[in-house]
Scaffold this motif. Sequence first.
Motif, PDB file in Angstrom:
ATOM      1  N   PHE A 116       0.838  -1.190   0.000  1.00 53.71           N
ATOM      2  CA  PHE A 116       0.000   0.000   0.000  1.00 53.71           C
ATOM      3  C   PHE A 116       0.876   1.244   0.000  1.00 53.71           C
ATOM      4  O   PHE A 116       1.822   1.334   0.781  1.00 53.71           O
ATOM      5  CB  PHE A 116      -0.872   0.060   1.258  1.00 53.71           C
ATOM      6  CG  PHE A 116      -1.918  -1.008   1.348  1.00 53.71           C
ATOM      7  CD1 PHE A 116      -1.678  -2.191   2.033  1.00 53.71           C
ATOM      8  CD2 PHE A 116      -3.163  -0.821   0.774  1.00 53.71           C
ATOM      9  CE1 PHE A 116      -2.648  -3.167   2.130  1.00 53.71           C
ATOM     10  CE2 PHE A 116      -4.141  -1.802   0.869  1.00 53.71           C
ATOM     11  CZ  PHE A 116      -3.877  -2.972   1.549  1.00 53.71           C
ATOM     12  N   PHE A 150      -4.548   5.640   2.902  1.00 55.20           N
ATOM     13  CA  PHE A 150      -3.973   4.535   2.153  1.00 55.20           C
ATOM     14  C   PHE A 150      -4.572   4.438   0.763  1.00 55.20           C
ATOM     15  O   PHE A 150      -5.742   4.758   0.545  1.00 55.20           O
ATOM     16  CB  PHE A 150      -4.233   3.210   2.875  1.00 55.20           C
ATOM     17  CG  PHE A 150      -3.364   2.965   4.068  1.00 55.20           C
ATOM     18  CD1 PHE A 150      -3.713   3.457   5.316  1.00 55.20           C
ATOM     19  CD2 PHE A 150      -2.198   2.227   3.952  1.00 55.20           C
ATOM     20  CE1 PHE A 150      -2.914   3.224   6.420  1.00 55.20           C
ATOM     21  CE2 PHE A 150      -1.391   1.977   5.051  1.00 55.20           C
ATOM     22  CZ  PHE A 150      -1.746   2.477   6.295  1.00 55.20           C
ATOM     23  N   GLY A 151      -3.757   3.922  -0.156  1.00 59.72           N
ATOM     24  CA  GLY A 151      -4.256   3.534  -1.460  1.00 59.72           C
ATOM     25  C   GLY A 151      -4.881   2.159  -1.390  1.00 59.72           C
ATOM     26  O   GLY A 151      -4.959   1.537  -0.331  1.00 59.72           O
ATOM     27  N   SER A 152      -5.332   1.669  -2.547  1.00 59.54           N
ATOM     28  CA  SER A 152      -6.108   0.434  -2.569  1.00 59.54           C
ATOM     29  C   SER A 152      -5.262  -0.837  -2.613  1.00 59.54           C
ATOM     30  O   SER A 152      -5.812  -1.913  -2.546  1.00 59.54           O
ATOM     31  CB  SER A 152      -7.082   0.444  -3.744  1.00 59.54           C
ATOM     32  OG  SER A 152      -6.402   0.712  -4.942  1.00 59.54           O
ATOM     33  N   LYS A 205      -8.875  -1.558   1.062  1.00 64.88           N
ATOM     34  CA  LYS A 205      -7.740  -0.812   1.613  1.00 64.88           C
ATOM     35  C   LYS A 205      -7.969  -0.508   3.087  1.00 64.88           C
ATOM     36  O   LYS A 205      -9.053  -0.654   3.630  1.00 64.88           O
ATOM     37  CB  LYS A 205      -7.540   0.482   0.834  1.00 64.88           C
ATOM     38  CG  LYS A 205      -8.678   1.477   0.942  1.00 64.88           C
ATOM     39  CD  LYS A 205      -8.396   2.697   0.092  1.00 64.88           C
ATOM     40  CE  LYS A 205      -9.523   3.689   0.161  1.00 64.88           C
ATOM     41  NZ  LYS A 205      -9.280   4.872  -0.705  1.00 64.88           N
ATOM     42  N   VAL A 206      -6.910  -0.100   3.718  1.00 63.06           N
ATOM     43  CA  VAL A 206      -6.949   0.272   5.125  1.00 63.06           C
ATOM     44  C   VAL A 206      -7.519   1.689   5.240  1.00 63.06           C
ATOM     45  O   VAL A 206      -7.069   2.606   4.553  1.00 63.06           O
ATOM     46  CB  VAL A 206      -5.531   0.221   5.729  1.00 63.06           C
ATOM     47  CG1 VAL A 206      -5.559   0.611   7.198  1.00 63.06           C
ATOM     48  CG2 VAL A 206      -4.939  -1.179   5.561  1.00 63.06           C
TER      49      VAL A 206
END
Lengths: 112, 116
Positions: free
Chosen positions: A89, A102-104, B42-43
């Motif tokens: 990430f 965060f990105g995916s 995602k987080v």
Amino acid sequence: GESVGLHLPTLSVQEGDNSIINCAYSNSASDYFIWYKQESGKGPQFIIDIRSNMDKRQGQRVTVLLNKTVKHLSLQIAATQPGDSAVYFCAENTGSSYKLIFGSGTRLLVRP
Amino acid sequence: EPEVTQTPSHQVTQMGQEVILRCVPISNHLYFYWYRQILGQKVEFLVSFYNNEISEKSEIFDDQFSVERPDGSNFTLKIRSTKLEDSAMYFCARGLAGGPETGELFFGEGSRLTVL
């Protein structure tokens, strides 16, 4: 608005080759851009960060490149090993409490 | 630096029930965070806690959520009335002793919440 995204969901590389994971971001105000590694069933683990006034930073087998002109971040892993298999990430820290956006995520698969 | 310990590792609960997730960071750190990760996604940032107060919270962190640091060591996340969509991994994180400015956080291994 704040947005961090990744170009590729999965990257498969041969053991020993170099890996490049890419990320695009939209918030130019962030001070730091960071890469995290997440192994299955574990929490994110810090890899390397880069300050917004830099364009390159090297760590042990990893290099992060920042291109502010096109708002692009990349992580290069040299001599990729099986233990590098994980989801990666990108993230940026922002706000008064330095929270991470965060990105995916990109899944890195290392072929033996 | 020492790790962050989270309990429970997995909790299954019925919709509408209250859940408390716990985190044990090191007491001399100032910045703590809760994040969540829905399976395969995602987080996401939930809330930051600085000097025993909420510093920032996301849109996800609505009135159903609360955080506390009741004894100066444990850091808890409470969900008052769980919904199906609360099912996720919840991660506690702390900043470096000198401050989290660089974005280097230490994450726990997470608490998996399953709401039925």
